[in-house]
Write a protein that holds these residues in place. Structure first.
Motif, PDB file in Angstrom:
ATOM      1  N   ALA A   9       0.837  -1.212  -0.017  1.00 55.80           N
ATOM      2  CA  ALA A   9       0.071  -0.045   0.043  1.00 55.80           C
ATOM      3  C   ALA A   9       1.072   1.216  -0.137  1.00 55.80           C
ATOM      4  O   ALA A   9       1.807   1.258   0.646  1.00 55.80           O
ATOM      5  CB  ALA A   9      -0.908  -0.101   1.151  1.00 55.80           C
ATOM      6  N   ASN A  44      -2.006  -6.796   8.686  1.00 54.90           N
ATOM      7  CA  ASN A  44      -3.465  -6.486   8.307  1.00 54.90           C
ATOM      8  C   ASN A  44      -4.212  -7.520   7.936  1.00 54.90           C
ATOM      9  O   ASN A  44      -3.593  -8.704   7.265  1.00 54.90           O
ATOM     10  CB  ASN A  44      -3.653  -5.609   6.957  1.00 54.90           C
ATOM     11  N   ALA A  46      -8.634  -9.585   7.363  1.00 54.52           N
ATOM     12  CA  ALA A  46     -10.025  -9.222   6.935  1.00 54.52           C
ATOM     13  C   ALA A  46     -10.823 -10.669   7.045  1.00 54.52           C
ATOM     14  O   ALA A  46     -11.446 -10.940   6.271  1.00 54.52           O
ATOM     15  CB  ALA A  46     -10.386  -8.562   5.640  1.00 54.52           C
ATOM     16  N   TYR A 102      -3.414  -9.274  -1.286  1.00 53.85           N
ATOM     17  CA  TYR A 102      -4.194  -8.029  -0.662  1.00 53.85           C
ATOM     18  C   TYR A 102      -3.692  -6.724  -1.095  1.00 53.85           C
ATOM     19  O   TYR A 102      -2.242  -6.528  -1.006  1.00 53.85           O
ATOM     20  CB  TYR A 102      -4.519  -8.155   0.998  1.00 53.85           C
ATOM     21  N   ASP A 104      -4.217  -2.274   0.630  1.00 58.34           N
ATOM     22  CA  ASP A 104      -4.665  -1.422   1.388  1.00 58.34           C
ATOM     23  C   ASP A 104      -4.398   0.031   1.049  1.00 58.34           C
ATOM     24  O   ASP A 104      -3.149   0.355   1.190  1.00 58.34           O
ATOM     25  CB  ASP A 104      -4.412  -1.766   2.858  1.00 58.34           C
ATOM     26  N   ASP A 119     -10.790   4.922   3.033  1.00 55.08           N
ATOM     27  CA  ASP A 119      -9.829   3.469   2.947  1.00 55.08           C
ATOM     28  C   ASP A 119     -10.619   2.592   1.610  1.00 55.08           C
ATOM     29  O   ASP A 119     -11.766   2.760   1.573  1.00 55.08           O
ATOM     30  CB  ASP A 119     -10.096   2.916   4.203  1.00 55.08           C
ATOM     31  N   HIS A 121      -9.846  -1.502   0.639  1.00 59.44           N
ATOM     32  CA  HIS A 121      -9.243  -2.727   1.108  1.00 59.44           C
ATOM     33  C   HIS A 121      -9.554  -3.803   0.075  1.00 59.44           C
ATOM     34  O   HIS A 121     -10.924  -3.942  -0.135  1.00 59.44           O
ATOM     35  CB  HIS A 121      -9.534  -2.992   2.341  1.00 59.44           C
ATOM     36  N   TYR A 123      -8.743  -8.222  -0.482  1.00 63.96           N
ATOM     37  CA  TYR A 123      -8.459  -9.324  -0.106  1.00 63.96           C
ATOM     38  C   TYR A 123      -8.985 -10.508  -1.123  1.00 63.96           C
ATOM     39  O   TYR A 123      -9.822 -10.476  -1.468  1.00 63.96           O
ATOM     40  CB  TYR A 123      -8.748  -9.753   1.235  1.00 63.96           C
ATOM     41  N   TYR A 312     -12.310  -5.781   9.117  1.00 60.78           N
ATOM     42  CA  TYR A 312     -11.326  -5.410   8.655  1.00 60.78           C
ATOM     43  C   TYR A 312     -10.284  -4.856   9.896  1.00 60.78           C
ATOM     44  O   TYR A 312     -10.786  -3.886  10.715  1.00 60.78           O
ATOM     45  CB  TYR A 312     -11.348  -4.156   7.676  1.00 60.78           C
ATOM     46  N   TYR A 314      -6.101  -3.864  11.586  1.00 60.06           N
ATOM     47  CA  TYR A 314      -4.433  -3.992  11.697  1.00 60.06           C
ATOM     48  C   TYR A 314      -4.007  -3.824  12.772  1.00 60.06           C
ATOM     49  O   TYR A 314      -4.506  -3.207  13.844  1.00 60.06           O
ATOM     50  CB  TYR A 314      -4.213  -2.939  10.659  1.00 60.06           C
TER      51      TYR A 314
END
Length: 323
Positions: A9, A44, A46, A102, A104, A119, A121, A123, A312, A314
C-alpha cells in the motif's frame, strides 16, 4: 522482483490547519516543523464468517493466509508519506492454508474539529476452517481447511469524524507528528459512507456439498452500500511519556444490500449495526516514540437467517524519531 508482491500500500496523510493558533494552552505538542522518520511492523487482515445452515455446520469461518508487513514513513510540515511492504513468507504453511493477496490504500487529513479518513481494502484467497463439518467428503487440507483462491472481499469507505472538544486532535493522538501532554476526551460523531462485500465466481460456499432451502446459499456475490452517523467517545492521555488513547463508537447505518446467484439478483433495504474501535498505547516523548496501534472495522449484512460479518483490522508497532 514482483512489484505486486512487494508493495502492499501507499498511504498519503496530511493535516490542514487554518484558524487555531497553537500555544501553551493546548494539551499537546505538534512537531510539524521537524522531520519525522518512522518504521513499523504489523499485520492487516479481514477474516469473515457466514451464519446459516451449511449441512452439519451453523457457522463458516473464512480465514486468509497473509504476509507480515513492514512500513517506512516520513512526515514534514503538511506532507506525509507511508510505504508498506509485504515481507517474504506467509504466517501459516501455504500447503495447508493456501496463500492470500491483498492491498490497502488510505488517505487521512484533519481540518479544525474534523478528521477525514478514506480507505480501500481488497483481499483475495480464503479458506474455511474445520470444513469437514459441512460434509465428510469435502476435499480439505491436512489442517481441515477448504481453500478457495477465487474468493475476493472488498471495502471502500469515506469517514468524517466531528469532535465536540476543540482540543481533541487526531495528529497528536496518533503520536507521530505530535503527542499529548495531558488527558483529553471528546464525544464525536462519525459520518460514514461504505460499500463492501464478498464474492467468488464459483460460489462463496460449496453449496453442492449440502442441502439448502434459500437461493442466497448459491450466491456468487454478497454486497451492500450503507451510510449513516455513528456516535462515539474518544480519550487520550500521556503520563510520564506513556501515551494511550482510544476511540469507541456504536450505532447503526441505513443499508441497501443485494446478493447475486446464477445471473439473478435480489436486493433489500434495512439497518445494519456498526462498531468503531481504535486503540493505541506506547512511549511517546519529545524526540522519539514507540507506539502499538490497533483498529477494527466491523462490516455486516443479513438476509433473514443468513448472516455475513467481516472485520477489517490492523495491528502495528511503530518506532519513530523527530529530528
Amino acid at each position: 522482483m514482483n512489484f505486486r508482491l512487494v508493495i502492499l500500500a501507499i498511504s498519503f496523510s496530511s493535516t490542514l490547519s487554518f484558524s487555531q493558533k497553537e500555544n501553551d494552552s493546548v494539551p499537546y505538542d505538534l512537531y510539524k516543523d521537524q522531520l519525522v522518520l518512522h518504521a513499523s511492523m504489523g499485520l492487516n487482515d479481514a477474516p469473515f464468517q457466514l451464519k446459516g445452515k451449511f449441512g452439519n455446520a451453523s457457522t463458516l469461518r473464512f480465514r486468509s493466509n497473509l504476509n507480515p508487513i513492514m512500513g517506512i514513513g516520513v512526515a514534514y510540515k503538511w506532507f506525509a508519506l507511508n510505504l508498506n511492504f509485504k515481507l517474504p513468507g506467509h504466517i501459516r504453511n501455504t500447503d495447508d492454508y493456501g496463500s492470500s493477496n491483498y492491498y490497502d490504500l488510505g488517505v487521512k487529513f484533519g481540518i479544525k474539529r474534523w478528521f477525514f479518513k478514506i480507505d480501500l481494502h481488497g483481499y483475495t484467497g480464503f479458506g474455511i476452517k474445520n470444513a469437514r463439518s459441512i460434509n465428510d467428503s469435502l476435499p480439505v487440507s491436512d489442517e481441515g481447511i477448504y481453500y478457495n483462491d477465487g474468493i475476493q472481499s472488498i471495502s471502500f469507505s469515506i469517514n468524517a469524524y466531528r469532535f465536540k472538544n476543540a482540543n481533541f486532535k487526531m495528529k497528536p493522538a496518533l503520536g507521530i507528528v505530535g503527542r499529548y501532554l495531558d488527558k483529553t476526551s471528546s464525544f464525536y460523531m462519525k459520518y460514514t459512507i461504505n460499500t463492501h462485500g464478498v464474492g467468488a465466481s464459483g460460489g462463496i460456499v460449496p453449496s453442492n456439498f449440502f442441502d439448502y432451502s434459500a437461493s442466497v446459499y448459491e450466491a456468487n456475490t454478497i454486497s451492500a452500500f450503507d451510510f449513516g452517523a455513528v456516535p462515539g467517545f474518544a480519550y487520550v492521555n500521556n503520563i510520564n511519556g506513556w501515551q494511550y488513547s482510544f476511540l469507541a463508537g456504536l450505532g447503526a447505518v441505513i443499508q441497501a444490500k443485494v446478493f447475486n446467484f446464477n445471473g439473478n439478483s435480489r436486493g433489500f433495504l434495512g439497518l445494519a449495526p456498526r462498531l468503531d474501535l481504535k486503540a493505541q498505547a506506547g512511549y511517546n516523548v519529545e524526540k522519539w516514540f514507540l507506539m502499538f496501534t490497533s483498529s477494527f472495522d466491523n462490516k455486516s449484512i443479513r438476509f433473514n437467517d443468513f448472516r455475513y460479518r467481516q472485520i477489517y483490522y490492523y495491528l502495528r508497532l511503530t518506532y519513530g524519531y523527530r529530528f
